[in-house]
Scaffold this motif. Structure first.
Motif, PDB file in Angstrom:
ATOM      1  N   GLN A  96     -57.196  18.782 -20.222  1.00 14.43           N
ATOM      2  CA  GLN A  96     -56.630  18.376 -18.943  1.00 14.43           C
ATOM      3  C   GLN A  96     -57.437  18.957 -17.790  1.00 14.43           C
ATOM      4  O   GLN A  96     -57.635  18.309 -16.759  1.00 14.43           O
ATOM      5  N   ASP A  97     -57.922  20.196 -17.951  1.00 12.54           N
ATOM      6  CA  ASP A  97     -58.764  20.800 -16.909  1.00 12.54           C
ATOM      7  C   ASP A  97     -60.033  19.973 -16.691  1.00 12.54           C
ATOM      8  O   ASP A  97     -60.455  19.749 -15.544  1.00 12.54           O
ATOM      9  N   ARG A  98     -60.658  19.535 -17.799  1.00 11.73           N
ATOM     10  CA  ARG A  98     -61.854  18.698 -17.680  1.00 11.73           C
ATOM     11  C   ARG A  98     -61.523  17.381 -16.970  1.00 11.73           C
ATOM     12  O   ARG A  98     -62.274  16.902 -16.123  1.00 11.73           O
ATOM     13  N   ARG A  99     -60.407  16.785 -17.355  1.00 18.21           N
ATOM     14  CA  ARG A  99     -60.000  15.511 -16.746  1.00 18.21           C
ATOM     15  C   ARG A  99     -59.756  15.693 -15.239  1.00 18.21           C
ATOM     16  O   ARG A  99     -60.186  14.858 -14.432  1.00 18.21           O
ATOM     17  N   THR A 100     -59.087  16.778 -14.874  1.00 23.58           N
ATOM     18  CA  THR A 100     -58.806  17.046 -13.466  1.00 23.58           C
ATOM     19  C   THR A 100     -60.094  17.226 -12.676  1.00 23.58           C
ATOM     20  O   THR A 100     -60.236  16.730 -11.554  1.00 23.58           O
ATOM     21  N   TRP A 101     -61.064  17.933 -13.291  1.00 22.66           N
ATOM     22  CA  TRP A 101     -62.350  18.156 -12.616  1.00 22.66           C
ATOM     23  C   TRP A 101     -63.044  16.835 -12.317  1.00 22.66           C
ATOM     24  O   TRP A 101     -63.553  16.605 -11.209  1.00 22.66           O
ATOM     25  N   VAL A 102     -63.084  15.941 -13.305  1.00 20.71           N
ATOM     26  CA  VAL A 102     -63.757  14.652 -13.124  1.00 20.71           C
ATOM     27  C   VAL A 102     -63.056  13.826 -12.054  1.00 20.71           C
ATOM     28  O   VAL A 102     -63.709  13.227 -11.181  1.00 20.71           O
ATOM     29  N   LEU A 103     -61.713  13.775 -12.096  1.00 21.47           N
ATOM     30  CA  LEU A 103     -60.980  12.977 -11.118  1.00 21.47           C
ATOM     31  C   LEU A 103     -61.174  13.512  -9.703  1.00 21.47           C
ATOM     32  O   LEU A 103     -61.318  12.739  -8.743  1.00 21.47           O
ATOM     33  N   GLU A 104     -61.196  14.837  -9.558  1.00 23.32           N
ATOM     34  CA  GLU A 104     -61.417  15.419  -8.237  1.00 23.32           C
ATOM     35  C   GLU A 104     -62.822  15.098  -7.737  1.00 23.32           C
ATOM     36  O   GLU A 104     -63.035  14.819  -6.553  1.00 23.32           O
ATOM     37  N   ALA A 105     -63.809  15.145  -8.655  1.00 24.69           N
ATOM     38  CA  ALA A 105     -65.181  14.824  -8.260  1.00 24.69           C
ATOM     39  C   ALA A 105     -65.312  13.372  -7.820  1.00 24.69           C
ATOM     40  O   ALA A 105     -66.095  13.046  -6.925  1.00 24.69           O
ATOM     41  N   LEU A 106     -64.550  12.492  -8.451  1.00 21.71           N
ATOM     42  CA  LEU A 106     -64.583  11.071  -8.111  1.00 21.71           C
ATOM     43  C   LEU A 106     -63.665  10.722  -6.952  1.00 21.71           C
ATOM     44  O   LEU A 106     -63.622   9.564  -6.519  1.00 21.71           O
ATOM     45  N   GLY A 107     -62.899  11.725  -6.475  1.00 22.89           N
ATOM     46  CA  GLY A 107     -61.978  11.472  -5.381  1.00 22.89           C
ATOM     47  C   GLY A 107     -60.754  10.688  -5.787  1.00 22.89           C
ATOM     48  O   GLY A 107     -60.132  10.016  -4.957  1.00 22.89           O
ATOM     49  N   GLN A 108     -60.384  10.765  -7.067  1.00 26.35           N
ATOM     50  CA  GLN A 108     -59.224  10.038  -7.576  1.00 26.35           C
ATOM     51  C   GLN A 108     -58.041  10.990  -7.736  1.00 26.35           C
ATOM     52  O   GLN A 108     -58.214  12.162  -8.109  1.00 26.35           O
ATOM     53  N   PRO A 109     -56.820  10.544  -7.477  1.00 20.94           N
ATOM     54  CA  PRO A 109     -55.653  11.414  -7.647  1.00 20.94           C
ATOM     55  C   PRO A 109     -55.355  11.645  -9.124  1.00 20.94           C
ATOM     56  O   PRO A 109     -55.475  10.732  -9.943  1.00 20.94           O
ATOM     57  N   ASP A 110     -54.977  12.860  -9.455  1.00 17.69           N
ATOM     58  CA  ASP A 110     -54.619  13.211 -10.828  1.00 17.69           C
ATOM     59  C   ASP A 110     -53.105  13.088 -10.974  1.00 17.69           C
ATOM     60  O   ASP A 110     -52.374  14.077 -11.001  1.00 17.69           O
ATOM     61  N   GLU A 111     -52.638  11.867 -11.055  1.00 16.78           N
ATOM     62  CA  GLU A 111     -51.206  11.605 -11.105  1.00 16.78           C
ATOM     63  C   GLU A 111     -50.771  11.375 -12.543  1.00 16.78           C
ATOM     64  O   GLU A 111     -51.508  10.771 -13.342  1.00 16.78           O
ATOM     65  N   PRO A 112     -49.572  11.838 -12.901  1.00 13.49           N
ATOM     66  CA  PRO A 112     -49.077  11.590 -14.264  1.00 13.49           C
ATOM     67  C   PRO A 112     -48.873  10.105 -14.508  1.00 13.49           C
ATOM     68  O   PRO A 112     -48.479   9.348 -13.614  1.00 13.49           O
ATOM     69  N   VAL A 113     -49.174   9.679 -15.721  1.00 12.17           N
ATOM     70  CA  VAL A 113     -49.058   8.271 -16.091  1.00 12.17           C
ATOM     71  C   VAL A 113     -47.690   8.018 -16.709  1.00 12.17           C
ATOM     72  O   VAL A 113     -47.227   8.789 -17.555  1.00 12.17           O
ATOM     73  N   ASP A 114     -47.039   6.965 -16.274  1.00 10.39           N
ATOM     74  CA  ASP A 114     -45.751   6.573 -16.846  1.00 10.39           C
ATOM     75  C   ASP A 114     -46.017   5.940 -18.217  1.00 10.39           C
ATOM     76  O   ASP A 114     -46.528   4.813 -18.299  1.00 10.39           O
ATOM     77  N   VAL A 115     -45.672   6.666 -19.284  1.00 11.64           N
ATOM     78  CA  VAL A 115     -45.989   6.181 -20.625  1.00 11.64           C
ATOM     79  C   VAL A 115     -45.215   4.915 -20.971  1.00 11.64           C
ATOM     80  O   VAL A 115     -45.615   4.170 -21.871  1.00 11.64           O
ATOM     81  N   ARG A 116     -44.120   4.655 -20.269  1.00 10.30           N
ATOM     82  CA  ARG A 116     -43.334   3.466 -20.559  1.00 10.30           C
ATOM     83  C   ARG A 116     -43.877   2.229 -19.824  1.00 10.30           C
ATOM     84  O   ARG A 116     -43.380   1.122 -20.015  1.00 10.30           O
ATOM     85  N   ARG A 117     -44.901   2.434 -19.004  1.00 16.13           N
ATOM     86  CA  ARG A 117     -45.464   1.292 -18.260  1.00 16.13           C
ATOM     87  C   ARG A 117     -46.284   0.395 -19.176  1.00 16.13           C
ATOM     88  O   ARG A 117     -46.327  -0.814 -18.989  1.00 16.13           O
ATOM     89  N   TYR A 118     -46.941   0.999 -20.191  1.00 13.10           N
ATOM     90  CA  TYR A 118     -47.852   0.241 -21.049  1.00 13.10           C
ATOM     91  C   TYR A 118     -47.281   0.055 -22.444  1.00 13.10           C
ATOM     92  O   TYR A 118     -46.617   0.958 -22.988  1.00 13.10           O
ATOM     93  N   VAL A 119     -47.574  -1.084 -23.020  1.00 12.66           N
ATOM     94  CA  VAL A 119     -47.235  -1.381 -24.406  1.00 12.66           C
ATOM     95  C   VAL A 119     -48.547  -1.511 -25.177  1.00 12.66           C
ATOM     96  O   VAL A 119     -49.410  -2.311 -24.811  1.00 12.66           O
ATOM     97  N   TRP A 120     -48.697  -0.714 -26.221  1.00 16.06           N
ATOM     98  CA  TRP A 120     -49.939  -0.687 -26.987  1.00 16.06           C
ATOM     99  C   TRP A 120     -49.733  -1.352 -28.341  1.00 16.06           C
ATOM    100  O   TRP A 120     -48.660  -1.269 -28.936  1.00 16.06           O
ATOM    101  N   ARG A 121     -50.797  -1.989 -28.813  1.00 11.39           N
ATOM    102  CA  ARG A 121     -50.748  -2.591 -30.143  1.00 11.39           C
ATOM    103  C   ARG A 121     -52.126  -2.467 -30.786  1.00 11.39           C
ATOM    104  O   ARG A 121     -53.158  -2.502 -30.096  1.00 11.39           O
ATOM    105  N   PRO A 122     -52.175  -2.313 -32.104  1.00  6.12           N
ATOM    106  CA  PRO A 122     -53.482  -2.284 -32.780  1.00  6.12           C
ATOM    107  C   PRO A 122     -54.119  -3.668 -32.769  1.00  6.12           C
ATOM    108  O   PRO A 122     -53.429  -4.686 -32.849  1.00  6.12           O
ATOM    109  N   VAL A 123     -55.444  -3.700 -32.670  1.00  5.42           N
ATOM    110  CA  VAL A 123     -56.193  -4.951 -32.685  1.00  5.42           C
ATOM    111  C   VAL A 123     -56.952  -5.041 -34.000  1.00  5.42           C
ATOM    112  O   VAL A 123     -57.738  -4.161 -34.337  1.00  5.42           O
ATOM    113  N   LYS A 124     -56.703  -6.103 -34.760  1.00  2.00           N
ATOM    114  CA  LYS A 124     -57.363  -6.278 -36.046  1.00  2.00           C
ATOM    115  C   LYS A 124     -58.821  -6.709 -35.852  1.00  2.00           C
ATOM    116  O   LYS A 124     -59.186  -7.271 -34.820  1.00  2.00           O
ATOM    117  N   ALA A 125     -59.612  -6.448 -36.890  1.00  2.62           N
ATOM    118  CA  ALA A 125     -61.047  -6.741 -36.807  1.00  2.62           C
ATOM    119  C   ALA A 125     -61.320  -8.222 -36.557  1.00  2.62           C
ATOM    120  O   ALA A 125     -62.287  -8.584 -35.899  1.00  2.62           O
TER     121      ALA A 125
END
Length: 521
Positions: A447-476
């Protein structure tokens, strides 16, 4: 035919640029915008033979974890995050399901469905960013006599201080130093070797060597316990286990703080671990005379029809025998290397590289030539018929049902089933303990590494709402999934854009060195 394949070149470019060569394709649906896309997620492999870029990132992360936690001059207190709304909801929902389960049990109803839901909720609770369990200890701990063996020397014991820091020393120049230690511990000799190969394999004690390899991690735990008792404070360490040429595991340990070399060697000499398992001296079943399975009782003696004792019953019998001896006793060898190390010195950097050198290697990579492979095969043969864990089916050979026994357990005498030593001999790492809340976990370093990169890029380090996305496996064979080579080159291009952006931002910042950008970012 001599021309290189395009896909091989794409993989080589991906490796050079630090892009995962085995990405996991996942479909992501944004429930707010309705956008659906395929995302390549890095495989996260820790072995270089599987994915060199992911293994390198993991190794660099471990090196950073070791460097930041080794030579501290203050207590690394970490303030716990406030629980999120989602975490509160999960715990409250678990409380409701637990109440329903308790009511069903009281009424005599089946609770299997409730138990399954609770198990899933416990997993989801941990995945949401919480540590530990609401259940606490679910099974009583089996206690044995703590009386030390008569053949082991006693150790001094100091009053424990609530600290993780070692002593300071004032030099002749008036400066204050807080040195730490780099310790290497090995196992004893099992016979004379040359270049890692026994001179006389017939006299080499393979059985003891294999048992020591299986139980080495327990010996390390005992050493840390004794180390903390003698030191008088909560000694923290970063350690890696790797195989020597003779395939015996040995330990490299970076210890925060310092103790006299004589005490370290005294602790190593007094440390042992007793394996209290049922005896393997008597073979009860072999060949065509094998136990039979009964759905209600478990495994039975085919001749008498008696139920074989379970693992817990066998241990209860062992506990009640005052004359019983442990199945195996493991100790360190006489060779103990102790070095004092100061922060920021070339010696400290060299020790960190040495600690992480083998973390991305597998045991098979250390088998150099036919002689070494034959040496490894003798390790396997030494314990082929002996149990390697409480759940090992080979306990049936000695008249004991393995822990969690079920239909289909097969003896090594019936089907070739080599004993695996890789769980003990494969390089592993143990880190600064987060149990007291004083040290960062590996996830927090990420998380420290992620925060460093986002700060360098000028992006906010905001928590992601895990319920916003629906993930599924993609077959070959998914028609929307591009070929692997295309996906790799796309990731390479994206990574180069990020690097260019980072370096552009860094160039605009006055006085900032290019080398400050983390390699694993």
């Amino acid at each position: 035919m001599a021309q290189p394949l395009v896909r091989d070149v794409a993989e080589e470019i991906a490796k050079i640029n630090g892009v995962c060569v085995r990405p996991v394709a996942l479909g992501r649906l944004d429930t707010i915008t309705g956008k659906s896309e395929i995302v390549d997620v890095p495989c996260g492999a820790t072995m270089e033979s599987k994915c060199p870029p992911c293994a390198k990132r993991n190794r660099q992360l471990r090196m950073a974890q070791c460097r930041e936690g080794w030579h501290l001059d203050h207590e690394p207190v970490i303030t716990r995050d406030e629980p999120t709304d989602e975490q509160r909801w999960l715990v409250e929902f678990r409380a409701d399901i637990q109440a329903q389960r308790d009511a069903a049990e009281k009424a005599g109803d089946d609770t299997a469905d409730h138990d399954a839901i609770l198990a899933g909720l416990d997993t989801e609770i941990n995945e949401s960013g919480m540590r530990g369990s609401v259940l606490g200890r679910t099974a009583a701990k089996r206690n044995r006599s703590t009386r030390r063996r008569q053949d082991a020397p006693d150790l001094p014991k100091r009053k424990m201080a609530n600290s993780t820091l070692g002593r300071t020393f004032t030099g002749s120049d008036g400066k204050t130093y807080r040195p730490s230690l780099f310790v290497t511990l090995t196992l004893p000799s099992y016979g004379k070797v040359r270049n890692g190969i026994p001179i006389d394999p017939d006299t080499y004690d393979y059985r003891r060597a294999a048992r020591d390899a299986l139980h080495f991690s327990k010996l390390v735990d005992r050493f840390v316990q004794n180390l903390r008792r003698v030191a008088g404070y909560d000694v923290q360490y970063f350690a890696s286990v790797e195989p020597q040429k003779r395939l015996a595991p040995h330990l490299h340990m970076a210890i925060r703080g310092t103790l006299p070399r004589a005490e370290i060697k005294q602790i190593a000499a007094a440390t042992y671990h007793q394996v209290w398992w049922p005896s393997t001296d008597h073979v009860a079943f072999d060949g065509d005379h094998l136990p039979v399975w009964d759905e209600d009782a478990g495994y039975l003696d085919p001749t008498t029809g008696e139920v074989l004792p379970t693992w817990d019953e066998a241990l209860d019998t062992l506990d009640q025998d005052d004359e019983a001896e442990p199945l195996h006793v493991i100790r360190f060898g006489a060779q103990v290397d102790v070095q004092g190390v100061l922060a920021g010195t070339p010696d400290a950097d060299q020790c960190i590289r040495y600690l992480s050198k083998y973390l991305t290697k597998s045991l098979g990579e250390s088998l150099d030539g036919q002689a070494h492979q034959q040496h490894a095969a003798r390790f396997v043969a030494a314990l082929r018929y002996e149990p390697c864990s409480p759940t090992c089916p080979n306990w049936l050979r000695y008249g004991v049902q393995p822990k969690g026994a079920k239909r289909g357990c097969l003896l090594a005498s019936a089907v070739p089933r080599p004993t695996s030593l890789t769980t003990s001999a494969t390089p592993v790492a143990a880190c600064w303990s987060p149990a007291s809340g004083r040290n960062k976990t590996l996830a927090e370093h990420k998380q420290d590494r992620r925060t460093w990169v986002l700060e360098a890029l000028g992006q906010p380090d905001e928590p992601v709402d895990v319920r916003r996305y629906v993930w599924r496996p993609v077959k070959a064979g998914d028609p929307d999934l591009d070929p692997l080579g295309v996906r790799l080159l796309r990731s390479v291009a994206k990574r180069n854009l990020w690097r260019a952006h980072l370096r552009e931002l860094e160039a605009r910042a006055s006085g900032q060195d290019l080398s400050a950008i983390p390699e694993a970012a």
